[in-house]
Design a protein around this motif. Structure first.
Motif, PDB file in Angstrom:
ATOM      1  N   GLU A  23       4.858  -4.865 -10.495  1.00 35.04           N
ATOM      2  CA  GLU A  23       4.853  -5.328 -11.884  1.00 35.04           C
ATOM      3  C   GLU A  23       5.383  -6.756 -11.982  1.00 35.04           C
ATOM      4  N   THR A  24       6.414  -7.070 -11.181  1.00 32.01           N
ATOM      5  CA  THR A  24       6.980  -8.424 -11.176  1.00 32.01           C
ATOM      6  C   THR A  24       5.946  -9.441 -10.704  1.00 32.01           C
ATOM      7  N   ILE A  25       5.215  -9.105  -9.620  1.00 25.36           N
ATOM      8  CA  ILE A  25       4.178  -9.997  -9.100  1.00 25.36           C
ATOM      9  C   ILE A  25       3.049 -10.158 -10.111  1.00 25.36           C
ATOM     10  N   ASP A  26       2.671  -9.066 -10.778  1.00 22.28           N
ATOM     11  CA  ASP A  26       1.594  -9.132 -11.772  1.00 22.28           C
ATOM     12  C   ASP A  26       1.959 -10.054 -12.932  1.00 22.28           C
ATOM     13  N   ILE A  27       3.222  -9.979 -13.378  1.00 21.84           N
ATOM     14  CA  ILE A  27       3.669 -10.837 -14.480  1.00 21.84           C
ATOM     15  C   ILE A  27       3.593 -12.304 -14.072  1.00 21.84           C
ATOM     16  N   ALA A  28       4.073 -12.607 -12.842  1.00 18.61           N
ATOM     17  CA  ALA A  28       4.040 -13.987 -12.350  1.00 18.61           C
ATOM     18  C   ALA A  28       2.601 -14.486 -12.217  1.00 18.61           C
ATOM     19  N   LEU A  29       1.704 -13.634 -11.713  1.00 17.16           N
ATOM     20  CA  LEU A  29       0.299 -14.029 -11.570  1.00 17.16           C
ATOM     21  C   LEU A  29      -0.343 -14.308 -12.928  1.00 17.16           C
ATOM     22  N   ASP A  30      -0.053 -13.449 -13.908  1.00 20.03           N
ATOM     23  CA  ASP A  30      -0.612 -13.651 -15.246  1.00 20.03           C
ATOM     24  C   ASP A  30      -0.113 -14.964 -15.849  1.00 20.03           C
ATOM     25  N   ARG A  31       1.193 -15.248 -15.687  1.00 23.66           N
ATOM     26  CA  ARG A  31       1.762 -16.466 -16.252  1.00 23.66           C
ATOM     27  C   ARG A  31       1.163 -17.710 -15.609  1.00 23.66           C
ATOM     28  N   GLU A  32       1.053 -17.713 -14.269  1.00 25.52           N
ATOM     29  CA  GLU A  32       0.518 -18.872 -13.561  1.00 25.52           C
ATOM     30  C   GLU A  32      -0.972 -19.054 -13.832  1.00 25.52           C
ATOM     31  N   THR A  33      -1.687 -17.942 -13.968  1.00 27.74           N
ATOM     32  CA  THR A  33      -3.112 -18.027 -14.300  1.00 27.74           C
ATOM     33  C   THR A  33      -3.306 -18.658 -15.670  1.00 27.74           C
ATOM     34  N   GLU A  34      -2.469 -18.268 -16.628  1.00 27.73           N
ATOM     35  CA  GLU A  34      -2.543 -18.848 -17.971  1.00 27.73           C
ATOM     36  C   GLU A  34      -2.212 -20.341 -17.941  1.00 27.73           C
ATOM     37  N   ARG A  35      -1.209 -20.720 -17.130  1.00 25.30           N
ATOM     38  CA  ARG A  35      -0.819 -22.123 -17.040  1.00 25.30           C
ATOM     39  C   ARG A  35      -1.956 -22.968 -16.457  1.00 25.30           C
ATOM     40  N   VAL A  36      -2.538 -22.505 -15.343  1.00 27.27           N
ATOM     41  CA  VAL A  36      -3.613 -23.259 -14.697  1.00 27.27           C
ATOM     42  C   VAL A  36      -4.838 -23.338 -15.603  1.00 27.27           C
ATOM     43  N   THR A  37      -5.131 -22.245 -16.316  1.00 24.65           N
ATOM     44  CA  THR A  37      -6.271 -22.243 -17.235  1.00 24.65           C
ATOM     45  C   THR A  37      -6.058 -23.247 -18.362  1.00 24.65           C
ATOM     46  N   SER A  38      -4.823 -23.313 -18.883  1.00 23.95           N
ATOM     47  CA  SER A  38      -4.506 -24.264 -19.948  1.00 23.95           C
ATOM     48  C   SER A  38      -4.666 -25.698 -19.466  1.00 23.95           C
ATOM     49  N   LEU A  39      -4.180 -25.998 -18.249  1.00 20.76           N
ATOM     50  CA  LEU A  39      -4.322 -27.340 -17.689  1.00 20.76           C
ATOM     51  C   LEU A  39      -5.788 -27.698 -17.497  1.00 20.76           C
ATOM     52  N   LYS A  40      -6.588 -26.726 -17.060  1.00 21.92           N
ATOM     53  CA  LYS A  40      -8.020 -26.973 -16.865  1.00 21.92           C
ATOM     54  C   LYS A  40      -8.691 -27.300 -18.192  1.00 21.92           C
ATOM     55  N   LYS A  41      -8.298 -26.567 -19.258  1.00 23.01           N
ATOM     56  CA  LYS A  41      -8.867 -26.832 -20.581  1.00 23.01           C
ATOM     57  C   LYS A  41      -8.517 -28.242 -21.046  1.00 23.01           C
ATOM     58  N   GLN A  42      -7.257 -28.656 -20.810  1.00 21.79           N
ATOM     59  CA  GLN A  42      -6.840 -29.988 -21.213  1.00 21.79           C
ATOM     60  C   GLN A  42      -7.618 -31.062 -20.462  1.00 21.79           C
ATOM     61  N   LYS A  43      -7.814 -30.855 -19.147  1.00 18.96           N
ATOM     62  CA  LYS A  43      -8.567 -31.823 -18.350  1.00 18.96           C
ATOM     63  C   LYS A  43     -10.007 -31.927 -18.839  1.00 18.96           C
ATOM     64  N   GLU A  44     -10.623 -30.777 -19.125  1.00 15.45           N
ATOM     65  CA  GLU A  44     -11.993 -30.778 -19.614  1.00 15.45           C
ATOM     66  C   GLU A  44     -12.081 -31.468 -20.968  1.00 15.45           C
ATOM     67  N   ARG A  45     -11.036 -31.295 -21.797  1.00 12.88           N
ATOM     68  CA  ARG A  45     -11.027 -31.924 -23.115  1.00 12.88           C
ATOM     69  C   ARG A  45     -10.956 -33.449 -22.992  1.00 12.88           C
ATOM     70  N   ILE A  46     -10.130 -33.930 -22.051  1.00  8.77           N
ATOM     71  CA  ILE A  46     -10.025 -35.372 -21.835  1.00  8.77           C
ATOM     72  C   ILE A  46     -11.365 -35.934 -21.383  1.00  8.77           C
ATOM     73  N   GLU A  47     -12.018 -35.255 -20.436  1.00 11.56           N
ATOM     74  CA  GLU A  47     -13.313 -35.727 -19.946  1.00 11.56           C
ATOM     75  C   GLU A  47     -14.339 -35.747 -21.078  1.00 11.56           C
ATOM     76  N   GLU A  48     -14.255 -34.748 -21.957  1.00 11.99           N
ATOM     77  CA  GLU A  48     -15.174 -34.705 -23.095  1.00 11.99           C
ATOM     78  C   GLU A  48     -14.920 -35.877 -24.033  1.00 11.99           C
ATOM     79  N   LEU A  49     -13.623 -36.173 -24.266  1.00  8.32           N
ATOM     80  CA  LEU A  49     -13.285 -37.281 -25.154  1.00  8.32           C
ATOM     81  C   LEU A  49     -13.715 -38.619 -24.566  1.00  8.32           C
ATOM     82  N   GLU A  50     -13.637 -38.753 -23.239  1.00  2.36           N
ATOM     83  CA  GLU A  50     -13.999 -40.019 -22.593  1.00  2.36           C
ATOM     84  C   GLU A  50     -15.495 -40.285 -22.669  1.00  2.36           C
ATOM     85  N   THR A  51     -16.305 -39.235 -22.743  1.00  2.00           N
ATOM     86  CA  THR A  51     -17.757 -39.412 -22.704  1.00  2.00           C
ATOM     87  C   THR A  51     -18.392 -39.416 -24.089  1.00  2.00           C
ATOM     88  N   THR A  52     -17.661 -38.917 -25.072  1.00  2.00           N
ATOM     89  CA  THR A  52     -18.266 -38.843 -26.408  1.00  2.00           C
ATOM     90  C   THR A  52     -18.276 -40.216 -27.066  1.00  2.00           C
TER      91      THR A  52
END
Length: 257
Positions: free
Chosen positions: A94-123
């Motif tokens: 359960e401890t490992i699952d919680i850590a995996l969920d948290r890190e997955t959410e963090r990496v997904t959020s960073l990916k969304k931010q990066k994609e948003r910047i690229e979108e803003l640069e091209t629009t």
């Protein structure tokens, strides 16, 4: 393939590889009776365990059972991690699952931010948002201007489109009012061409600080000097302010995106 065929092939491969049931159990982190159950038909190993057994016996699932694995083979490191995870108790898993969920959410959020910047640069279209939405509970949007010159000056007020940029909603970032992209090299090495800087209009600007200045309708990122705006690149010229110049400070640079 029938259950009897599977159990017979597992037993034959183990014997041909010269291993006892106990040795197999020790290698894969299971108990000897479990291995015996697999070879007598009392129970069957799951898919991942079949792959591990075949790797242990020096063969493949396709060769033994006539069907192909639908995902890549586990690396040695992956097997070690999986083995350690399977050996944990329920609290450890359960401890490992919680850590995996948290890190997955963090990496997904960073990916969304990066994609948003690229979108803003091209629009090229101007985007106006009256009510600032939130990506997550810990994210807020700020205005994003496309250029502040570290060189010849870029006109931004009145004609340039303003987009929205997501930043973490931290106590430090709550003083940030907008972001702007650096254009030019006069502030190198501290601020490079293409950097996105965060600007606050709530923080006092003192001599030696870096700010965004509008001079005769052109926007610059410069260090605030006593009689001039300073370029930190020694090869670039400073901007001497005369009594005829119309200059407005648009805020202090408090960080980079």
């Amino acid at each position: 393939m029938t259950k009897e065929e599977i159990e017979a092939k597992l037993k034959a491969k183990r014997i041909s590889y010269g291993m006892t049931q106990q040795e197999v159990a020790d290698k894969i982190g299971r108990k000897q009776p479990i291995v015996g159950h697999w070879e007598t038909g009392y129970s069957q190993p799951d898919e991942n365990t079949l792959f591990i057994l075949c790797d242990l016996y020096g063969t493949t699932v396709d060769d033994v059972f006539g069907f192909k694995k639908e995902h890549p083979s586990l690396s040695k490191r992956d097997k070690e991690v999986l083995k350690k995870y399977n050996n944990l108790d329920s609290f450890g898993k359960e401890t490992i699952d919680i850590a995996l969920d948290r890190e997955t959410e963090r990496v997904t959020s960073l990916k969304k931010q990066k994609e948003r910047i690229e979108e803003l640069e091209t629009t090229t279209a101007s985007t106006i948002i009256d009510i600032q939405p939130r990506l997550e509970n810990n994210t807020r949007f700020i205005e994003y201007h496309h250029s502040a010159s570290a060189g010849t000056g870029v006109f931004i007020l009145g004609s340039e489109g303003v987009d929205q940029l997501p930043i973490p909603d931290t106590q430090e970032n709550r003083k940030v009012d907008y972001a702007i992209k650096v254009s030019g090299n006069s502030m190198e090495p501290d601020y490079n061409d293409g950097d996105i800087v965060l600007v606050s209009q709530k923080v006092e600007l003192n001599h030696g600080d870096v700010g965004i200045f509008i001079i005769n309708n052109d926007a610059y990122i410069k260090e605030y000097g006593e009689t001039e705006l300073i370029s930190r690149n020694p090869d670039a010229d400073n901007i001497i302010i005369s009594e005829y110049d119309n200059i407005v400070c648009m805020g202090k640079v408090v960080g980079k995106y």
